[in-house]
Design a protein around this motif. Structure first.
Motif, PDB file in Angstrom:
ATOM      1  N   GLU A 139       0.319 -14.406  -3.254  1.00 59.22           N
ATOM      2  CA  GLU A 139      -0.117 -14.195  -1.866  1.00 59.22           C
ATOM      3  C   GLU A 139       0.804 -13.184  -1.193  1.00 59.22           C
ATOM      4  OE1 GLU A 139       0.202 -16.702   2.261  1.00 59.22           O
ATOM      5  OE2 GLU A 139      -0.510 -17.812   0.493  1.00 59.22           O
ATOM      6  N   ARG A 191       4.643 -16.193  -3.402  1.00 67.09           N
ATOM      7  CA  ARG A 191       4.401 -15.642  -2.058  1.00 67.09           C
ATOM      8  C   ARG A 191       5.371 -14.492  -1.807  1.00 67.09           C
ATOM      9  NH1 ARG A 191       4.734 -20.040   0.472  1.00 67.09           N
ATOM     10  NH2 ARG A 191       2.512 -20.395   0.798  1.00 67.09           N
ATOM     11  N   SER A 194       1.568 -11.396   2.407  1.00 67.90           N
ATOM     12  CA  SER A 194       1.245 -11.596   3.827  1.00 67.90           C
ATOM     13  C   SER A 194       2.268 -10.907   4.721  1.00 67.90           C
ATOM     14  CB  SER A 194       1.169 -13.090   4.154  1.00 67.90           C
ATOM     15  OG  SER A 194       2.307 -13.766   3.693  1.00 67.90           O
ATOM     16  N   THR A 220      -2.717  -7.623  -4.471  1.00 63.52           N
ATOM     17  CA  THR A 220      -2.822  -9.070  -4.717  1.00 63.52           C
ATOM     18  C   THR A 220      -3.535  -9.336  -6.033  1.00 63.52           C
ATOM     19  OG1 THR A 220      -2.873  -9.521  -2.333  1.00 63.52           O
ATOM     20  CG2 THR A 220      -3.713 -11.248  -3.802  1.00 63.52           C
TER      21      THR A 220
END
Length: 609
Positions: free
Chosen positions: A343, A317, A345, A331
């Protein structure tokens, strides 16, 4: 497939008519053939055509197009493939209109040699080829050393080199101060030591709850059998673990995560990366990418993520301080590169949002400090230009110094400063050989000759100003090398400490101008010269000490032709050590398997002159 048009003037209309709509990369060149910009595109025709609009271009794009002389494109199968190719070309060409990450160092890890009978716990940097477990990457060596120190206190797993470990006949100081259980001399059983190693791995994996539970049970069991000394060891481990958890563990996290935050101001950018592994905060690292004017936070982050994570391990992440337009592409590319799901974000809440806010604040603060320091650097460079009567502000300054101990282990250093300060990736050291010990003039000549011969061969960037730590003699040596290499565009300046050899009393020697400059102690230009000279001195001394220590640790047997590792081992085993080898006569040496009479004589002569 490539489109090129070198021999005739570039015709944008004709070029765009034949351009494909497939994905790929495009390169823009100036009239000298230098790459100005490398970009990627899902649709080459659409993307490249946007540069040739009559209006609506950003200022930096207009500046790029004024210098652009031709465009070349390379078609790829997918946009993700284009991203990989773009990254490689940016690293290769370093185009001035691309955002460029400067990250020359490999990152350190903690390594456990789990295949050994008594595994060691060590600092590791470089290729991860050894059998065992690697934990990291850590942002710097300081973070690794701190973790190793904590682990040594908690679990007492050995941190010595294998050669040191295998040659012990009694416990070392680490055992005396309760930092090791002395497996080298059998003072701990293999089972108990393996348990300490397992606990170390649990800690590094972030399995603190499991580890706490285990240690609590062991403490109770030791107390129930009245082994209060062992129970106290477990109690101290639990207390140490709790203190570390309070400081290091990230609330609500158990896996691997990076927090990446950027700040942009005054045409410069800063990126902060916080490394979280197995729920543990390993620390943060700051980057200052080279950015064209008017680059946005999103552009900086997008370029950073691609360039950084295609060269380094990718966590599962990554939290970003801004939402990116090409987040889906990144990604896909990073997941394929890392061989696991990644991921990215930016829209987050709760504890993660707090971490991201902290990252942004750190990035903004670091950028403010850098801009302030650069303003001071620019002022000092302008004053240096005036003082030395240069045509323009020097963009690159190099400084050389020599270090040795009574002629032993001579090392020359070269440090480089540009308009942003020290450029450590360009620093170089030279091990000096084949000169009369202590001859600093010859050492300086050799270092300069090696440095600038190479730069000339490679057509690399030369400095405008070359500082030499020394007086007229050193400058004269430097001038002789420059004349031999026909380098006339560099201003040579010697920096001597003056008659009293005190800081602030430096005298600058400028050959060919028959003048010396004696600057005021509070002159900012002098402070810059002092900073550069002191950095060259520090870098030279560090290199000299390393070379001297290495030389003193080398066995005399290693310099004898015909005596390889196996024969060295046989000699040491036969005589019981180096001291006895040195005492042995030719006849005794010749009795060792594989040692002929001639070789025995060579060995004897090595020790007896």
């Amino acid at each position: 497939m490539e489109h090129t048009d070198v021999e005739t003037a570039f015709d944008a209309g004709d070029f765009l008519k034949t351009l494909t709509s497939r994905p790929g990369i495009y390169r823009m060149f100036d009239t000298q053939g230098q790459v100005l910009y490398v970009g990627k595109a899902r649709n080459l025709k659409k993307r490249v055509s946007s540069y040739f609009r009559s209006s609506g271009l950003a200022p930096k794009t207009r500046a790029l197009m004024k210098q652009m002389a031709r465009v070349e494109v390379t078609v790829t199968s997918t946009e993700a493939e284009a991203l990989l190719l773009e990254n490689n070309l940016i690293k290769l060409h370093k185009p001035r209109y691309n955002i460029l990450l400067r990250d020359d160092k490999s990152y350190p890890y903690i390594y456990i040699s789990t295949d050994d009978e008594y595994p060691g716990l060590t600092f590791h940097r470089g290729a991860r080829k050894g059998k065992g477990r690697y934990f990291g990457p850590y942002p710097g060596s300081g973070a690794v050393r701190e973790s190793l120190h904590l682990l040594q206190k908690m679990f007492r797993v050995r941190q010595c080199e294998d050669s040191f470990f295998s040659n012990r006949s009694r416990p070392c100081l680490q055992y005396q101060i309760k930092r090791c259980t002395a497996p080298c001399v059998g003072l701990v059983s293999a089972e108990d030591y393996a348990e300490d190693v397992r606990h170390t791995i649990l800690f590094l994996e972030g399995k603190s709850t499991v580890l706490n539970t285990e240690l609590a049970k062991k403490m109770e069991a030791a107390a129930s059998r009245l082994d209060y000394e062992q129970a106290a060891v477990f109690r101290d481990q639990i207390a140490s673990l709790s203190r570390v958890q309070e400081r290091q563990y990230v609330s609500g996290e158990s896996g691997d995560m990076d927090i990446v935050a950027a700040a942009v101001s005054a045409g410069q950018a800063c990126v902060q990366v916080f490394f979280v592994r197995h729920g543990v905060n390993l620390g943060n690292k700051v980057f200052f990418p080279r950015t064209p004017q008017d680059s946005s936070e999103q552009e900086v982050l997008s370029a950073f993520v691609a360039q950084y994570y295609l060269e380094h391990p990718v966590p599962g992440r990554i939290l970003l301080s801004a939402e990116l337009d090409d987040v889906a592409l990144l990604t896909e590319a990073l997941s394929e590169h890392a061989k696991h799901r990644v991921e990215l974000s930016s829209r987050i809440r709760g504890e993660r949002a707090r971490w991201l806010k902290m990252g942004k604040e750190n990035a903004a603060q670091a950028l403010t400090a850098r801009l302030g320091s650069q303003a001071g650097m620019q002022q000092r460079l302008h004053l240096l230009q005036q003082m030395l009567d240069l045509d323009e502000v020097p963009r690159r300054i190099e400084c050389f110094d020599i270090s040795h101990s009574q002629g032993e282990g001579t090392v020359a250093s070269c440090v480089v400063f540009d308009q942003e300060g020290p450029r450590k990736s360009d620093y170089r050291r030279f091990n000096i050989s084949d000169i009369t010990p202590g001859d600093d003039y010859a050492a300086m000549e050799q270092a300069l000759l090696r440095r600038y011969t190479r730069l000339k061969k490679e057509d690399a960037l030369l400095p405008e100003l070359l500082l030499i730590d020394g007086g007229k003699g050193q400058v004269s040596s430097a001038r002789k090398v420059m004349e031999e290499l026909q380098i006339t565009e560099i201003l040579l300046v010697g920096v001597s400490k003056g008659p009293e050899r005190r800081a602030g009393m430096e005298i600058l020697h400028i050959p060919g101008q028959q003048r010396e400059l004696d600057l005021a102690p509070d002159s900012p230009a002098l402070h810059l010269v002092q900073q550069i000279r002191d950095e060259a001195h520090r870098f030279a001394i560090t290199g000299h000490r390393q070379r001297r220590a290495k030389a003193r640790n080398v066995s005399p047997l290693e310099g004898i032709p015909g005596v390889g590792p196996r024969r060295r081992q046989q000699l040491l085993k036969h005589f019981g050590g180096m001291q006895e080898v040195a005492r042995a006569g030719v006849e005794d040496l010749g009795k060792v398997t594989g040692i002929s009479r001639d070789l025995a004589q060579k060995i004897y002569d090595t020790f007896h002159g």
